[in-house]
Design a protein around this motif. Structure first.
Motif, PDB file in Angstrom:
ATOM      1  N   LEU A   1      43.354  44.436  40.846  1.00 20.15           N
ATOM      2  CA  LEU A   1      44.321  45.468  41.197  1.00 20.15           C
ATOM      3  C   LEU A   1      45.719  44.906  41.418  1.00 20.15           C
ATOM      4  CD1 LEU A   1      42.071  47.463  43.692  1.00 20.15           C
ATOM      5  CD2 LEU A   1      42.989  48.373  41.554  1.00 20.15           C
ATOM      6  N   LEU A   2      45.804  43.667  41.884  1.00 17.85           N
ATOM      7  CA  LEU A   2      47.100  43.131  42.298  1.00 17.85           C
ATOM      8  C   LEU A   2      47.681  42.064  41.375  1.00 17.85           C
ATOM      9  CD1 LEU A   2      46.607  42.751  46.173  1.00 17.85           C
ATOM     10  CD2 LEU A   2      47.908  44.505  44.974  1.00 17.85           C
ATOM     11  N   VAL A   3      46.859  41.116  40.938  1.00 15.54           N
ATOM     12  CA  VAL A   3      47.407  39.920  40.286  1.00 15.54           C
ATOM     13  C   VAL A   3      48.187  40.213  39.007  1.00 15.54           C
ATOM     14  CG1 VAL A   3      46.823  37.715  39.203  1.00 15.54           C
ATOM     15  CG2 VAL A   3      45.746  38.366  41.361  1.00 15.54           C
TER      16      VAL A   3
ATOM     17  N   LEU B   1      52.334  39.141  38.880  1.00 13.66           N
ATOM     18  CA  LEU B   1      52.985  38.239  37.924  1.00 13.66           C
ATOM     19  C   LEU B   1      54.273  38.856  37.382  1.00 13.66           C
ATOM     20  CD1 LEU B   1      49.858  37.018  35.911  1.00 13.66           C
ATOM     21  CD2 LEU B   1      51.102  35.782  37.697  1.00 13.66           C
ATOM     22  N   VAL B   2      54.266  40.164  37.231  1.00 11.13           N
ATOM     23  CA  VAL B   2      55.449  40.859  36.721  1.00 11.13           C
ATOM     24  C   VAL B   2      56.477  41.070  37.829  1.00 11.13           C
ATOM     25  CG1 VAL B   2      56.300  43.025  35.732  1.00 11.13           C
ATOM     26  CG2 VAL B   2      54.184  41.991  34.867  1.00 11.13           C
ATOM     27  N   THR B   3      56.043  41.565  38.984  1.00 11.99           N
ATOM     28  CA  THR B   3      57.011  41.897  40.037  1.00 11.99           C
ATOM     29  C   THR B   3      57.749  40.664  40.539  1.00 11.99           C
ATOM     30  OG1 THR B   3      55.240  41.823  41.716  1.00 11.99           O
ATOM     31  CG2 THR B   3      55.797  43.968  40.768  1.00 11.99           C
ATOM     32  N   TYR B   4      57.047  39.551  40.709  1.00 14.39           N
ATOM     33  CA  TYR B   4      57.741  38.328  41.109  1.00 14.39           C
ATOM     34  C   TYR B   4      58.606  37.803  39.969  1.00 14.39           C
ATOM     35  CZ  TYR B   4      56.087  37.528  45.834  1.00 14.39           C
ATOM     36  OH  TYR B   4      55.888  37.623  47.184  1.00 14.39           O
TER      37      TYR B   4
ATOM     38  N   ILE C   1      54.495  47.254  44.626  1.00 12.91           N
ATOM     39  CA  ILE C   1      54.702  47.740  43.260  1.00 12.91           C
ATOM     40  C   ILE C   1      53.717  47.090  42.298  1.00 12.91           C
ATOM     41  CG2 ILE C   1      56.375  47.834  41.358  1.00 12.91           C
ATOM     42  CD1 ILE C   1      58.560  48.188  43.358  1.00 12.91           C
ATOM     43  N   ALA C   2      53.135  45.956  42.688  1.00 11.89           N
ATOM     44  CA  ALA C   2      52.200  45.255  41.804  1.00 11.89           C
ATOM     45  C   ALA C   2      51.078  46.148  41.283  1.00 11.89           C
ATOM     46  CB  ALA C   2      51.629  44.029  42.517  1.00 11.89           C
ATOM     47  N   PRO C   3      50.368  46.912  42.133  1.00 11.06           N
ATOM     48  CA  PRO C   3      49.308  47.761  41.577  1.00 11.06           C
ATOM     49  C   PRO C   3      49.815  48.849  40.645  1.00 11.06           C
ATOM     50  CG  PRO C   3      49.536  48.101  43.946  1.00 11.06           C
ATOM     51  CD  PRO C   3      50.378  46.934  43.599  1.00 11.06           C
TER      52      PRO C   3
ATOM     53  N   ALA D   1      36.808  51.232  44.989  1.00 10.09           N
ATOM     54  CA  ALA D   1      37.244  52.359  45.818  1.00 10.09           C
ATOM     55  C   ALA D   1      37.692  51.884  47.192  1.00 10.09           C
ATOM     56  CB  ALA D   1      36.109  53.375  45.943  1.00 10.09           C
ATOM     57  N   ALA D   2      36.900  50.995  47.798  1.00  4.65           N
ATOM     58  CA  ALA D   2      37.266  50.464  49.110  1.00  4.65           C
ATOM     59  C   ALA D   2      38.565  49.672  49.032  1.00  4.65           C
ATOM     60  CB  ALA D   2      36.133  49.587  49.644  1.00  4.65           C
ATOM     61  N   SER D   3      38.738  48.891  47.969  1.00  2.00           N
ATOM     62  CA  SER D   3      39.959  48.095  47.810  1.00  2.00           C
ATOM     63  C   SER D   3      41.182  48.994  47.659  1.00  2.00           C
ATOM     64  CB  SER D   3      39.832  47.178  46.586  1.00  2.00           C
ATOM     65  OG  SER D   3      38.743  46.290  46.724  1.00  2.00           O
ATOM     66  N   VAL D   4      41.034  50.063  46.913  1.00  2.00           N
ATOM     67  CA  VAL D   4      42.140  51.000  46.731  1.00  2.00           C
ATOM     68  C   VAL D   4      42.535  51.619  48.063  1.00  2.00           C
ATOM     69  CG1 VAL D   4      42.770  53.236  45.732  1.00  2.00           C
ATOM     70  CG2 VAL D   4      41.660  51.503  44.316  1.00  2.00           C
TER      71      VAL D   4
END
Length: 642
Positions: free
Chosen positions: A17-19, A23-26, A38-40, A194-197
């Motif tokens: 969900l994040l990685v 990579l783009v946002t940084y 904003i990463a997700p 679902a829990a991670s979201v």
């Protein structure tokens, strides 16, 4: 599976969900809360967009494909950002105190959230005993079988002879990546994503919106995380009811999307992204919302109207007639957009979806004021904070729009919950006229308003306390709120989940697959060749044989477009030995096996009567019993053997 054993799968879910987005946002120069929140959004746009492109290019869906393409996108965007760095330098990181407060504030939120999920789900591999869960589980199975994850194809779930149709596939794409990466089952991957979201994406998104509205405030960052998990309507309701996982995913990033709008409009306090990047991110946000669920795109558009017109009015005060002309153009665009959405055949089926009213108008107003929408428990203290925050926000020109958004969300909920007529469907139809989906909009603005209220109380108390104590006072007030509400209404949130995961086992009328049937499916998997199609009444749970055991079924959902052959077998399969039309239809589809059961999911639904031909054939000729466990039986269809 135990929760401890599921921890690595949960970490993989969070990583997916994040990685890719990080990579783009940084790479484009975002830092801190903005980059993580904003990463997700970027991840969803990348993965779901790639799924569409891969299908067009006939490239099979896989985890290496997604990882490779996302890496290339990150490299390209970082290169472009480097080239234009003079015009758009990297955003400065927030002060360490702000970031540290946000991180520490997520700890109690995580503890309360994990406890809610563990108690509400029961076990990581528990099934959601809901109507829509059948489609969502089988959509992931379809992706794994066909390696086609495109939202443009998903609506038909690969039913032969049914045209491919659009269904927002971002949720299913991400769950499939977790399955492909870890080898876990579809239910486990679904529950962990679902829990991670709910526990990661939603609090991060709320942190970012509050950061844009309030600015670099350690006090605000320290309390936002835990307050974000206090509202039953979201995330807890959509985590259980429906079950509306695509809406859950989309709504979890809605505050971040709104934060980008606030930046575009110049209303952010100590803007964390800057207008140029906000404009560049806007199409990415739109793609992410549309492919997560178009409902959420409509939600953000509705809420965005108020910061947009606030900015336009400010321009009009400076530019006078030119500004007035801009407002007129904006109003015309909005009205034309609304007219198109209210009349186009594209949304006709969605707009006309009918739900019986669940409350009178006065009751619905009371529910939304108490944050007790759709019959959930009243959240008295949290609701009082929202009202106080609204009064405080009315005194700030940069926060006034939050109150307007809160009121519009409340009105839309009242219309859907208490009226729901053809006239109101012109306003609520884009959410299927569904009060649960509209109630989920309310916390988007309610969370920052509750934060504003606690900061106001801390300011009042700070007048008689030592200097520099505002953050500790705010944290203390939040702690009092948590304690006074017994963990921010923890038991109510657990019940909202357990109603669809644990409680159905005490009422078979709302139980789709029980433990006995699940074990039977596990046993018969080895007796059914991988390529065979299995007939069965989907209402007795057999439709989940595909998602649970990778054995595709004749009926893949409880309500989905079917072909004439499917319909005929649904009505006549048990007459295979005597009806000359049955075997040709079975052979065209590849149906060779037949599974029966006795579950009584939704016994009063008229749709259950659609499949008289999928009842237990008993001693009728043409069916060879293979194995059974009471009413659970697996047959080979011998009447059609060549």
């Amino acid at each position: 599976m135990s929760w401890s054993a599921s921890l690595p799968i949960g970490l993989v879910s969070i990583a997916w969900l994040l990685v890719p987005g990080l990579l783009v946002t940084y790479g484009i120069g975002l830092r801190g809360i903005a980059a993580w929140a904003i990463a997700p959004v970027v991840t969803i746009a990348e993965t779901a967009g790639l799924a569409v492109v891969a299908r067009k290019l006939s490239v099979p869906w896989s985890a290496p494909l997604v990882a490779g393409v996302c890496g290339v996108i990150a490299l390209v965007t970082a290169t472009v950002a480097f080239v234009v760095r003079r015009r758009a330098p990297a955003r400065p990181s927030d002060p360490r105190a702000v970031t540290l407060a946000a991180v520490l504030g997520l700890v109690p939120a995580g503890l309360l959230g994990v406890w809610t999920v563990v108690r509400g789900f029961g076990e990581p591999d528990m099934l959601s005993q809901t109507f829509d869960a059948v489609f969502h589980y089988n959509a992931v199975a379809w992706i794994l079988d066909t390696r086609n994850a495109s939202s443009l194809s998903m609506g038909a779930l690969g039913v032969p002879g049914v045209p491919e149709t659009f269904y927002p596939g971002a949720w299913h794409d991400l769950v499939s990546l977790v399955v492909l990466t870890t080898g876990t089952s579809i239910p486990v991957a679904t529950n962990l994503v679902a829990a991670s979201v709910a526990l990661v994406l939603w609090p991060l998104s709320c942190l970012f919106l509050v950061r844009q509205v309030i600015g670099r405030s350690p006090a605000a960052m320290a309390i936002t995380g835990v307050l974000s998990l206090g509202f039953t309507a979201f995330p807890w309701s959509l985590l259980g009811w429906g079950v509306l996982w695509p809406n859950l995913l989309g709504m979890s990033i809605a505050p971040s999307a709104l934060a980008v709008v606030v930046s575009v409009c110049g209303l952010a306090t100590d803007d964390a992204i800057g207008r140029a990047r906000a404009w560049a991110l806007s199409p990415v946000v739109a793609v992410a919302l549309a492919l997560a669920h178009p409902n959420v795109l409509f939600s953000v558009v509705v809420l965005a109207v108020f910061p947009v017109f606030t900015a336009l009015i400010r321009r009009a005060l400076r530019l006078r007639w030119r500004g007035v002309a801009e407002i007129a153009v904006a109003v015309a665009i909005f009205l034309l957009g609304w007219w198109w959405a209210a009349t186009t055949p594209v949304f006709a089926a969605v707009r006309s979806f009918h739900w019986n009213p669940v409350a009178t108008p006065s009751q619905a107003v009371g529910q939304v004021l108490r944050n007790a929408t759709d019959g959930y428990d009243s959240l008295w203290l949290l609701s009082a904070l929202v009202l106080l925050g609204a009064l405080a926000a009315l005194r700030s020109s940069n926060r006034f729009w939050l109150v307007a958004g809160q009121i519009v969300s409340a009105v839309l909920y009242v219309l859907s919950a208490s009226v729901n007529t053809p006239s109101t469907q012109k306003f609520t139809g884009y959410w299927y006229n569904d009060s649960y989906r509209l109630a989920a909009m309310v916390p988007i603005t309610a969370v920052p308003l509750a934060v504003v209220a606690i900061l106001l109380l801390a300011k009042w108390i700070g007048r008689v306390s030592p200097a520099g104590w505002r953050t500790p006072v705010a944290v203390g007030l939040a702690a009092v709120t948590v304690a006074a509400t017994f963990g921010l209404y923890l038991s109510s949130h657990i019940t909202a989940l357990a109603t669809w995961y644990i409680h159905p086992f005490s009422d078979r009328s709302v139980l789709l697959v029980d433990g006995r049937e699940h074990a039977f499916f596990d046993r018969i998997k080895a007796q059914i060749p991988p390529g065979a199609l299995v007939a069965g009444d989907p209402w007795n749970g057999s439709a989940l044989l595909w998602a649970l055991e990778d054995r595709k079924t004749l009926m893949v959902h409880l309500d989905i477009a079917t072909t004439a052959d499917q319909d005929y077998l649904g009505a006549h399969l048990i007459d295979a030995a005597t009806d000359p039309k049955v075997c040709p239809a079975a052979e065209r589809l590849g149906v060779r096996y037949f599974v029966t059961g006795d579950n009584v999911f939704w016994p009063d639904s008229p749709a259950r009567k659609k499949y008289p031909g999928l009842a237990d054939p008993g001693g009728r000729p043409g069916f060879r019993p293979i194995t059974e466990d009471g009413p659970l039986k697996l047959y080979e269809i011998t009447a059609c053997s060549r």
